[in-house]
Design a protein around this motif. Structure first.
Motif, PDB file in Angstrom:
ATOM      1  N   ASP A   1      -7.849  -9.869  -5.103  1.00 40.96           N
ATOM      2  CA  ASP A   1      -9.296  -9.644  -5.108  1.00 40.96           C
ATOM      3  C   ASP A   1      -9.623  -8.169  -5.317  1.00 40.96           C
ATOM      4  O   ASP A   1     -10.517  -7.826  -6.098  1.00 40.96           O
ATOM      5  CB  ASP A   1      -9.901 -10.122  -3.781  1.00 40.96           C
ATOM      6  CG  ASP A   1      -9.868 -11.637  -3.623  1.00 40.96           C
ATOM      7  OD1 ASP A   1      -9.699 -12.331  -4.645  1.00 40.96           O
ATOM      8  OD2 ASP A   1      -9.997 -12.119  -2.479  1.00 40.96           O
ATOM      9  N   ARG A   2      -8.900  -7.317  -4.607  1.00 43.00           N
ATOM     10  CA  ARG A   2      -9.139  -5.873  -4.758  1.00 43.00           C
ATOM     11  C   ARG A   2      -8.789  -5.416  -6.168  1.00 43.00           C
ATOM     12  O   ARG A   2      -9.551  -4.650  -6.791  1.00 43.00           O
ATOM     13  CB  ARG A   2      -8.332  -5.092  -3.729  1.00 43.00           C
ATOM     14  CG  ARG A   2      -8.459  -3.578  -3.874  1.00 43.00           C
ATOM     15  CD  ARG A   2      -7.694  -2.854  -2.780  1.00 43.00           C
ATOM     16  NE  ARG A   2      -7.653  -1.414  -3.012  1.00 43.00           N
ATOM     17  CZ  ARG A   2      -6.969  -0.551  -2.274  1.00 43.00           C
ATOM     18  NH1 ARG A   2      -6.270  -0.989  -1.225  1.00 43.00           N
ATOM     19  NH2 ARG A   2      -6.977   0.747  -2.563  1.00 43.00           N
TER      20      ARG A   2
ATOM     21  N   GLU B   1      -7.297 -14.920 -13.059  1.00 42.28           N
ATOM     22  CA  GLU B   1      -8.427 -13.993 -12.949  1.00 42.28           C
ATOM     23  C   GLU B   1      -8.453 -13.011 -14.117  1.00 42.28           C
ATOM     24  O   GLU B   1      -9.522 -12.662 -14.638  1.00 42.28           O
ATOM     25  CB  GLU B   1      -8.350 -13.240 -11.622  1.00 42.28           C
ATOM     26  CG  GLU B   1      -8.676 -14.093 -10.402  1.00 42.28           C
ATOM     27  CD  GLU B   1     -10.110 -14.587 -10.435  1.00 42.28           C
ATOM     28  OE1 GLU B   1     -11.032 -13.772 -10.617  1.00 42.28           O
ATOM     29  OE2 GLU B   1     -10.312 -15.809 -10.316  1.00 42.28           O
TER      30      GLU B   1
ATOM     31  N   SER C   1      -0.723 -10.198  -2.059  1.00 44.60           N
ATOM     32  CA  SER C   1      -1.479 -11.292  -1.445  1.00 44.60           C
ATOM     33  C   SER C   1      -2.735 -11.611  -2.252  1.00 44.60           C
ATOM     34  O   SER C   1      -3.118 -10.879  -3.167  1.00 44.60           O
ATOM     35  CB  SER C   1      -1.888 -10.895  -0.024  1.00 44.60           C
ATOM     36  OG  SER C   1      -2.833  -9.832  -0.070  1.00 44.60           O
ATOM     37  N   MET C   2      -3.406 -12.691  -1.857  1.00 44.79           N
ATOM     38  CA  MET C   2      -4.669 -13.046  -2.504  1.00 44.79           C
ATOM     39  C   MET C   2      -5.722 -11.971  -2.294  1.00 44.79           C
ATOM     40  O   MET C   2      -6.537 -11.700  -3.179  1.00 44.79           O
ATOM     41  CB  MET C   2      -5.160 -14.398  -1.982  1.00 44.79           C
ATOM     42  CG  MET C   2      -4.292 -15.580  -2.374  1.00 44.79           C
ATOM     43  SD  MET C   2      -4.192 -15.829  -4.161  1.00 44.79           S
ATOM     44  CE  MET C   2      -3.349 -17.423  -4.209  1.00 44.79           C
ATOM     45  N   SER C   3      -5.720 -11.342  -1.135  1.00 42.16           N
ATOM     46  CA  SER C   3      -6.682 -10.255  -0.901  1.00 42.16           C
ATOM     47  C   SER C   3      -6.359  -9.059  -1.791  1.00 42.16           C
ATOM     48  O   SER C   3      -7.270  -8.354  -2.254  1.00 42.16           O
ATOM     49  CB  SER C   3      -6.691  -9.839   0.570  1.00 42.16           C
ATOM     50  OG  SER C   3      -5.432  -9.348   0.974  1.00 42.16           O
ATOM     51  N   ASP C   4      -5.074  -8.827  -2.058  1.00 35.97           N
ATOM     52  CA  ASP C   4      -4.696  -7.782  -3.008  1.00 35.97           C
ATOM     53  C   ASP C   4      -5.190  -8.121  -4.410  1.00 35.97           C
ATOM     54  O   ASP C   4      -5.658  -7.253  -5.145  1.00 35.97           O
ATOM     55  CB  ASP C   4      -3.176  -7.605  -3.031  1.00 35.97           C
ATOM     56  CG  ASP C   4      -2.616  -7.016  -1.750  1.00 35.97           C
ATOM     57  OD1 ASP C   4      -3.316  -6.229  -1.094  1.00 35.97           O
ATOM     58  OD2 ASP C   4      -1.458  -7.346  -1.408  1.00 35.97           O
TER      59      ASP C   4
ATOM     60  N   LYS D   1       0.829  -1.211   0.000  1.00 39.22           N
ATOM     61  CA  LYS D   1       0.000   0.000   0.000  1.00 39.22           C
ATOM     62  C   LYS D   1       0.866   1.265   0.000  1.00 39.22           C
ATOM     63  O   LYS D   1       1.945   1.314   0.593  1.00 39.22           O
ATOM     64  CB  LYS D   1      -0.911   0.029   1.234  1.00 39.22           C
ATOM     65  CG  LYS D   1      -1.724  -1.237   1.478  1.00 39.22           C
ATOM     66  CD  LYS D   1      -2.621  -1.610   0.317  1.00 39.22           C
ATOM     67  CE  LYS D   1      -3.624  -2.710   0.681  1.00 39.22           C
ATOM     68  NZ  LYS D   1      -2.958  -3.961   1.147  1.00 39.22           N
TER      69      LYS D   1
ATOM     70  N   ASP E   1      -2.634 -16.980  -9.694  1.00 39.71           N
ATOM     71  CA  ASP E   1      -4.035 -16.668  -9.414  1.00 39.71           C
ATOM     72  C   ASP E   1      -4.452 -15.374 -10.100  1.00 39.71           C
ATOM     73  O   ASP E   1      -5.531 -15.297 -10.701  1.00 39.71           O
ATOM     74  CB  ASP E   1      -4.238 -16.559  -7.901  1.00 39.71           C
ATOM     75  CG  ASP E   1      -5.703 -16.390  -7.532  1.00 39.71           C
ATOM     76  OD1 ASP E   1      -6.462 -17.357  -7.674  1.00 39.71           O
ATOM     77  OD2 ASP E   1      -6.080 -15.268  -7.103  1.00 39.71           O
TER      78      ASP E   1
END
Length: 424
Positions: free
Chosen positions: A409-410, A334, A404-407, A50, A330
């Motif tokens: 997703d965002r 996507e 990360s995986m959450s990154d 970030k 991943d």
């Protein structure tokens, strides 16, 4: 002003304007410097993946590979702080850290590459590699790809067509496509020999990033064989694909099944501290080393060595090469899903956490204008990316290795929204 594909495809196009900081910057730095985005971002802080601007807004960094193990990583900060509190000087004094780091760095290379020299930037490392290659081969001719970028000294600007087009390269330089076709390599070799330059080196960024990100691992070995048969060497520019970026090992050249003669590295090496290096086969380096008493005032200084060693620690301890492979895979999946059935999106290419995504117009042709619009729309939604490629239409996605995986997703959520708004 000359258009530079690598510098101007995503550059701020306005003048000094109403922003006093932009105006002050323009006044004191002059017109050669560039800013990103139609609305430049005023960053004041970073942490992990970030970044934060002067108004406190958070951005997801999906572009910067300089802070390769994440912005302001505490282990790197601690290592630098400890060394700054102890000693910082140059390499004409004995110091353990440069030896220990060099042993560690070379241990991760093929056995044939067994010596290393230090500088401060990737440009300097590539400049040095060209000198070493020319002295070893007795030739000056260089082969690079059509949109290559290898730095900004006079010598490496001459082998960087992305800085000012192919017309701006040196008379001793021949360009070929990122596919490194057998016939075009042969033609480049013949032309260099006929012109009296001979063949000194093939210089490649092993992910072909400025050309548009081409990860094909089968094109390099035949080109290297042809160049070596003509008396030249391979310089693998690992400034961008190195240090685990491609997720297939520490170095991009490993994916291609080749062992370079010279390897250059820089940007992510010390997470933002200025250090770069050229690693070499001893026999290739010997002629230069015997004749030139090389010295670089700041190259390999103890503080930079501490930072570089800390980066290796983090890559190993946090298993960031594996993370680049898993999270990058991943993200690529996507992006491929988003591209399916969308006529405005072409190929999705990449390896690890270095991915390119083509933007096309309604007729299926490269669309520079829309790619630029997308990166600025993403910036407005708090995600930072850029573009690359000859047509400036390939979205360049190159986040820190701690992505990360959450990154993911965002990132995908924001890009889905931006793509949905196209042509509305």
């Amino acid at each position: 002003m000359t258009f530079s594909n690598i510098m101007d495809s995503n550059s701020y196009q306005g003048g000094p304007g109403a922003d006093p900081l932009i105006e002050a910057r323009s006044t004191v730095l002059g017109p050669a410097y560039r800013l990103f985005y139609e609305r430049p971002v005023h960053l004041v802080r970073g942490q992990g993946t970030k970044l934060y601007d002067a108004d406190g807004r958070e951005y997801l960094d999906a572009y910067n590979n300089v802070a390769s193990v994440g912005h302001c990583h505490p282990h790197v900060i601690d290592a630098v702080t400890r060394q700054l509190n102890t000693l910082n000087t140059h390499t004409r004094y004995l110091h353990e850290s440069i030896v220990e780091y060099s042993q560690r760095l070379l241990a991760g290379m093929p056995a044939e590459i067994n010596q290393v020299m230090y500088a401060c930037t990737g440009s300097e490392a590539n400049d040095l590699a060209l000198r070493v290659a020319a002295m070893y081969t007795g030739a000056t001719g260089v082969i690079v790809t059509h949109e290559a970028y290898h730095g900004n000294t006079e010598a490496v600007t001459a082998i960087s067509p992305s800085m000012g087009g192919r017309a701006g390269v040196g008379t001793h330089v021949r360009t070929v496509s990122a596919q490194l076709g057998r016939d075009e390599i042969a033609a480049a070799i013949a032309d260099l020999q006929d012109s009296g330059h001979g063949v000194s080196a093939l210089v490649v960024d092993t992910i072909f990033s400025s050309d548009g990100i081409y990860p094909d691992p089968f094109v390099l070995a035949p080109a290297v064989a042809a160049v070596r048969a003509a008396g030249g060497v391979l310089i693998a520019d690992e400034v961008q694909p190195g240090f685990g970026r491609t997720g297939a090992g520490m170095w991009g050249f490993t994916r291609h099944g080749v062992v370079p003669d010279l390897v250059t590295m820089g940007k992510p090496m010390a997470n933002g501290m200025p250090v770069s290096a050229m690693a070499a086969r001893a026999e290739v380096l010997a002629r230069f080393a015997d004749r030139v008493p090389y010295f670089n005032t700041f190259g390999g200084n103890p503080v930079s060595m501490a930072a570089a060693a800390a980066v290796l620690d983090v890559i190993e301890d946090q298993r960031l090469i594996s993370n680049a492979a898993t999270v990058g895979g991943d993200l690529r999946a996507e992006l491929t899903r988003l591209a399916a059935g969308n006529p405005r999106v072409g190929q999705v290419r990449g390896a690890g956490l270095y991915i390119g995504m083509e933007v096309l117009d309604g007729a299926g042709a490269p669309d520079r204008e829309t790619a630029r619009w997308i990166i600025n729309a993403m910036r407005e939604r708090g995600v930072l990316i850029s573009v690359c490629g000859a047509d400036g239409n390939v979205l360049k996605i190159r986040p820190p290795l701690v992505f990360s995986m959450s990154d993911v997703d965002r990132f995908i959520a924001e890009l889905t929204a931006v793509l949905a708004s196209l042509d509305k």
